[in-house]
Design a protein around this motif. Sequence first.
Motif, short mmCIF file in Angstrom:
data_model
loop_
_atom_site.label_atom_id
_atom_site.label_comp_id
_atom_site.label_asym_id
_atom_site.label_seq_id
_atom_site.Cartn_x
_atom_site.Cartn_y
_atom_site.Cartn_z
N PHE A 1 0.90 -1.34 0.09
CA PHE A 1 -0.14 -0.30 -0.11
C PHE A 1 0.90 1.34 -0.03
N TYR A 2 1.78 1.39 1.11
CA TYR A 2 2.77 2.34 0.84
C TYR A 2 3.50 2.63 -0.44
N LEU A 3 4.05 1.63 -0.96
CA LEU A 3 4.96 1.71 -2.20
C LEU A 3 3.78 2.29 -3.24
N TYR A 4 2.65 1.50 -3.39
CA TYR A 4 1.82 1.94 -4.41
C TYR A 4 1.41 3.61 -4.44
N ASN A 5 1.08 4.01 -3.36
CA ASN A 5 0.93 5.24 -3.04
C ASN A 5 2.00 6.33 -2.83
N LYS A 6 3.23 5.81 -3.03
CA LYS A 6 4.42 6.57 -3.16
C LYS A 6 4.34 7.41 -1.63
N CYS A 7 4.27 6.76 -0.54
CA CYS A 7 4.23 7.31 0.71
C CYS A 7 5.70 7.81 0.80
N GLY A 8 5.84 8.97 1.60
CA GLY A 8 7.21 9.48 2.10
C GLY A 8 7.18 8.97 3.80
N VAL B 1 -10.46 -0.53 3.16
CA VAL B 1 -9.93 -0.52 1.80
C VAL B 1 -9.89 -1.99 1.39
N SER B 2 -10.36 -2.11 0.22
CA SER B 2 -10.32 -3.55 -0.39
C SER B 2 -9.09 -3.83 -0.92
N ASP B 3 -8.26 -3.26 -1.77
CA ASP B 3 -7.32 -3.54 -2.32
C ASP B 3 -6.00 -2.60 -1.99
N TYR B 4 -4.95 -3.16 -1.61
CA TYR B 4 -3.79 -2.28 -1.46
C TYR B 4 -3.57 -1.20 -2.50
N ASN B 5 -3.59 -1.43 -3.86
CA ASN B 5 -3.67 -0.46 -4.70
C ASN B 5 -4.59 0.48 -5.05
N SER B 6 -5.38 0.73 -3.77
CA SER B 6 -6.45 1.96 -3.80
C SER B 6 -5.53 3.15 -3.79
N LYS B 7 -6.08 4.09 -4.30
CA LYS B 7 -5.50 5.58 -4.33
C LYS B 7 -6.00 6.13 -3.31
N MET B 8 -5.09 6.75 -2.61
CA MET B 8 -5.59 7.75 -1.42
C MET B 8 -5.77 9.29 -1.68
#
Length: 315
Positions: free
Chosen positions: A210-217, A308-315
Motif C-alpha cells: 500500500f505504501y509503495l503504490y501510494n508513493k508514501c514518504g 480499503v479492499s485492495d492495497y492498490n487503492s489511491k488515497m
Amino acid sequence: MYRIFIGSSTESIKVAEIIKDYFSKKYECTIWKDHFFELNESTYDTLIKKSIAYDYAIFVGGVDDSVIRIGNYKKRKSVRDNIYFEYGLYAGILSKDRTFFFVNNKVGIASDLLGITLIQYSENEDVLKGCQQVEEKIKREEKINRVTLLPSTSLAYNYYNNFFKLLTPALLNLKSIFVDGQKINVNSIKIQIIIPENCNADWGIWASQFYLYNKCGNTYLGLNPRNFSVKYIKNNLLNNHEFKIVDIPQILNGSFWAIEAVVGKDYIGNHDLLSDAKKKECLNFVKTLNNLIKENPFIDSITEIITVSDYNSKM
C-alpha cells in the motif's frame, strides 16, 4: 452487521424462532439447530470456539424438565440444565450485558440468577415485548465498548495512546516538512487510518504494498522522549501542501493471533469461523478507536478511518 446466537432446548425451539424472526431484520442470527455444531467435535468445544464470532447471545429457558428436590421431595418445573450452562458460558465470554435470558414464568429460576433481571414470558406477545427490551439494550451497547475475552478493545486503547496522543502536540505546532532536503510549508493536516478489508491477509505485506503504490514518504516528528516516524502521501504535500498521514495498525495482528489460539488453528487456509471472528474484532477495534478519537477534538477534526479492499487503492 452484529451477530446474535440463539440457544434453546428442542422443546422451546418455537420461541427461539420467534426471537430469530424478530432480530433477523437487522442482525445476522443463528439458532443452535442451524448447522451450528461441528461434526466430529464436542458440543462444549463448538460453543467456546464459535462464541468469539458473536456479538450477542440470547437463551430460552422453557418448561423443559421436572426436578425433585431430595431434601423435601418437592417437584417443580425447570429449565434444561444445559441452557443454564450455555447462558453462563456466553455471559462470561461476551459479558452479562450482551447475553440475555428469556424464561418461561412457569419454571423456577436457578438461585444463582436471583437479582438478575430476566425476561419472563408466557405468551408469544410476551416474547415480542422481551425482544423490544433486548433491542433497546443492544442500541445502548452499540454506543460503548466492553472489555471481553479477545483483546481488540485493549489494543485500540493502546494504539490510540501510542499513536494519536503522541502525535497531537507535534501536529498542533507543525508548520513545515522537509522532503528530499526541500522545506515544504504545511497548509492543512489530515490523518487516514487504513483498515484492510481482508482480515486473512498478511497485514505487514499488505501495508508495504500500500505504501509503495501510494508513493508514501516517511518523516520523523520531533517528540519527547523519542522521534516519531509517520508515513504520508508525498504528492499531496508537494502539490497541495496537505500533510496527509496514513497508517495501517499492525497492532491488530495481536488480536488475530489470539483468535487463532482460541480456535486451535492447525491447518493452512481460512475457515468461516476464523474469518467471522477476525471481522468482529476489526469492527470492535474501529468502534473503540472512534470513541477514543471523539475525546480529542483536534484529532477528531482531522482523522478518518476507512476500510480499503485492495492495497492498490489511491488515497
